[in-house]
Each structure stands twice: as structure tokens, then as C-alpha cells.
Scaffold this active site. Structure first.
Site, short mmCIF file in Angstrom:
data_model
loop_
_atom_site.label_atom_id
_atom_site.label_comp_id
_atom_site.label_asym_id
_atom_site.label_seq_id
_atom_site.Cartn_x
_atom_site.Cartn_y
_atom_site.Cartn_z
N ASP A 1 0.82 -1.21 0.00
CA ASP A 1 0.00 0.00 0.00
C ASP A 1 0.86 1.27 0.00
O ASP A 1 1.97 1.26 0.54
CB ASP A 1 -0.92 -0.03 1.23
N GLY A 2 0.32 2.33 -0.59
CA GLY A 2 0.99 3.63 -0.53
C GLY A 2 1.57 4.12 -1.85
O GLY A 2 2.23 5.16 -1.89
N TRP B 1 2.87 7.95 -2.43
CA TRP B 1 4.29 8.09 -2.80
C TRP B 1 4.41 9.00 -4.03
O TRP B 1 5.26 9.89 -4.07
CB TRP B 1 4.87 6.71 -3.11
N HIS C 1 2.60 3.35 -9.05
CA HIS C 1 2.42 1.92 -9.31
C HIS C 1 3.64 1.34 -10.04
O HIS C 1 4.05 0.22 -9.78
CB HIS C 1 1.13 1.68 -10.12
N LEU D 1 10.40 -20.70 -4.27
CA LEU D 1 9.41 -19.76 -3.74
C LEU D 1 8.10 -19.89 -4.50
O LEU D 1 8.11 -19.93 -5.73
CB LEU D 1 9.93 -18.32 -3.88
C1 IPE Z 1 -5.59 -2.80 -0.50
O1 IPE Z 1 -5.17 -1.48 -0.58
C2 IPE Z 1 -5.49 -3.44 -1.85
C3 IPE Z 1 -4.14 -3.58 -2.37
C4 IPE Z 1 -3.03 -3.26 -1.78
C5 IPE Z 1 -4.07 -4.16 -3.69
P1 IPE Z 1 -6.22 -0.29 -0.73
O2 IPE Z 1 -5.42 0.96 -0.69
O3 IPE Z 1 -7.05 -0.52 -1.92
O4 IPE Z 1 -7.12 -0.47 0.56
P2 IPE Z 1 -7.98 0.58 1.39
O5 IPE Z 1 -8.93 1.23 0.40
O6 IPE Z 1 -7.03 1.57 1.96
O7 IPE Z 1 -8.67 -0.23 2.44
C1 IPE Z 2 -1.43 0.22 -3.41
O1 IPE Z 2 -1.24 1.59 -3.42
C2 IPE Z 2 -1.60 -0.36 -4.79
C3 IPE Z 2 -2.97 -0.79 -5.11
C4 IPE Z 2 -3.99 -0.73 -4.31
C5 IPE Z 2 -3.19 -1.33 -6.44
P1 IPE Z 2 -2.46 2.59 -3.47
O2 IPE Z 2 -2.80 2.87 -4.88
O3 IPE Z 2 -3.59 2.11 -2.62
O4 IPE Z 2 -1.79 3.87 -2.81
P2 IPE Z 2 -2.47 4.89 -1.79
O5 IPE Z 2 -3.01 4.10 -0.65
O6 IPE Z 2 -3.56 5.61 -2.54
O7 IPE Z 2 -1.37 5.79 -1.39
MG MG Z 3 -4.07 2.35 -0.67
#
Ligand code: IPE
Ligand code: IPE
Ligand code: MG
Length: 230
Positions: free
Chosen positions: A19-20, A24, A36, A130
Site C-alpha cells: 500500500d501507498g 508516494w 504503481h 518460492l
Molecule cells: C488494498 O489497498 C489493496 C491492495 C493493496 C491491492 P487499498 O489501498 O485498496 O485499501 P484501502 O482502500 O485503503 O482499504
Molecule cells: C497500493 O497503493 C496499490 C494498489 C492498491 C493497487 P495505493 O494505490 O492504494 O496507494 P495509496 O493508498 O492511494 O497511497
Molecule cells: Mg491504498
């Protein structure tokens, strides 16, 4: 036995909620897709580092069912990136003994991506170092429901577990969020959770090693009493 050998003797199922990426990118004034793309490089680092850390199965949350509600442009950028990842990484997976598997729904993914997934699964099937599980169009609740529906006889914990998938030992979520977001709910019954403020594109092999070290320092009790608590 040296510490490295002790660690490689274990076989951890680690799962990561990557996540993030969006944050970022925004912090750098970049479009979310750039986050991404940087996230894909972090996936490569984690996959490469995992086996030497005693991880035998790595499950990565790449696209949730909930992620379909993002803007169409972002969804399409993510699908393209996943396709590119598979195209570029399959050879490396074969060379490194990585067996790739996808979990989640396939019928709503672009057909080209499904074809690439199947090709990659087939070509990497002999990998034993793995198991890399990519969760795509994934919902844990749906996977539990599916498993329950597929059982024709008596539903037991064992029969459900066999269909749902392996228990998770270590669950990592980056970006400071502390929730499961419908990921591996059943499998995480006794998982150790490590939350890190690091945004996924910044996650390094060292961060993964640190999470594994923290996992080894935990006292997993499974409801019982151990030497540390007695
Ligand atoms: C969860 O992250 C899904 C993935 C990392 C692929 P999200 O960013 O979509 O989740 P929420 O919306 O913060 O719960
Ligand atoms: C995780 O990063 C990747 C996916 C959910 C595909 P996010 O796209 O959720 O990034 P934030 O949470 O918006 O920063
Ligand atoms: Mg996210």
C-alpha cells in the site's frame, strides 16, 4: 548453526498488502500511475530477497475487488503494468525457481492479462524455491464463500482450509494503514502482523528482512502457554 542457516531452514508464508503507491507519487507531484510503476520495482526486490529470508510462500495483494471502484484510467494503468510485469519477470522467475500463481477472480480481468497469467503459471510450474501468489481481483470474503460452496459433503475447518489456502505466518502492510482490506481473513487467524509507515515503492530487501526478524522475535502462542509466558 549460523543464524542465516536457521532462518533459511524455516518456511514462512509471508503476505504483503502493498500500500501507498498513490501517496508516494502525489508527494513527488507525479501521477498515481508513476507510484504503481515504482511499486513494481519493489515487488522485484521483495521476490528476490524472500527465499534467503526463509520465506517459501509470498502472497502479494496486487489488486483487490474493491479496487475496481477506482477511476477507469488508474485501473487500466494497473492492468497494463501487471501484464508488463508478467512479460518481463516470467523468465527471471524460471531462472530463480519461483513458481507463480494467481489467486482471485479471473473472469473480469482483461483476457490478455489472463492469457499471460496462465502462460506464466505454466512456465514456472517447476519452481520450488518460492511460491509467489499474486492476488488479483481478490476478495477474501468471496474466496471463503466460494470454498464453502464447492464443498459437497460436510464442511469442516480442514476441508475449508484446504480449498481456501495456506495459513499466513507473517502479514505485512506498508503505508501506515492498519487494516486487512478483505485480504486473507481466514488464513490470518494466527498471523503475526507487522505494520510499517514505509510507502510500498520505498520498501527494500532490508525492510523485508527486518519484518522477518520481528516475526522471529515474536512469541507465537496459538492460544497455549509457552516458556516465555509461563
Ligand atoms: C488494498 O489497498 C489493496 C491492495 C493493496 C491491492 P487499498 O489501498 O485498496 O485499501 P484501502 O482502500 O485503503 O482499504
Ligand atoms: C497500493 O497503493 C496499490 C494498489 C492498491 C493497487 P495505493 O494505490 O492504494 O496507494 P495509496 O493508498 O492511494 O497511497
Ligand atoms: Mg491504498
Amino acid at each position: 548453526m549460523p543464524a542465516a542457516e536457521v532462518m533459511s531452514a524455516s518456511s514462512i508464508h509471508a503476505a504483503i498488502i502493498m500500500d501507498g503507491n498513490g501517496r508516494w507519487a502525489s508527494r513527488r507531484g507525479l501521477p498515481r500511475a508513476a507510484g504503481h510503476r515504482a511499486g513494481a520495482a519493489a515487488v522485484r526486490r521483495a521476490v528476490e530477497a524472500a527465499p534467503d529470508l526463509g520465506i517459501s510462500t509470498l502472497t502479494l495483494y496486487a489488486f483487490s475487488e474493491g479496487n475496481w471502484s477506482r477511476p477507469a484510467r488508474e485501473v487500466s494503468a494497473l492492468m497494463k503494468l501487471l501484464g508488463r510485469y508478467l512479460t518481463e519477470e516470467t523468465a527471471r522467475c524460471i531462472a530463480n525457481g519461483v513458481r507463480l500463481q494467481a489467486i482471485g477472480r479471473r473472469d473480469r480481468l482483461p483476457p490478455r492479462l489472463v492469457a499471460l497469467l496462465e502462460e506464466s503459471e505454466r512456465k514456472t510450474a517447476a519452481g520450488t524455491r518460492l511460491v509467489l501468489r499474486l492476488a488479483l481481483d481478490y476478495s477474501s470474503r468471496k474466496s471463503i464463500l466460494d470454498a464453502a460452496r464447492r464443498i459437497s459433503g460436510e464442511v469442516t475447518e480442514e476441508s475449508l482450509s484446504a480449498l481456501i489456502g495456506p495459513d499466513v505466518d507473517l502479514l505485512i502492510r506498508t503505508s501506515g494503514e492498519q487494516r486487512l482490506s478483505d485480504f486473507l481473513l481466514w488464513e490470518c487467524a494466527y498471523a503475526e502482523f507487522v505494520f510499517t509507515p514505509r510507502m510500498w515503492p520505498d520498501f527494500t530487501a532490508k525492510d523485508l528482512a527486518q519484518a522477518v526478524a520481528e516475526f522471529h522475535a515474536r512469541d507465537r502462542r496459538f492460544g497455549a502457554v509457552t516458556a516465555r509466558t509461563a
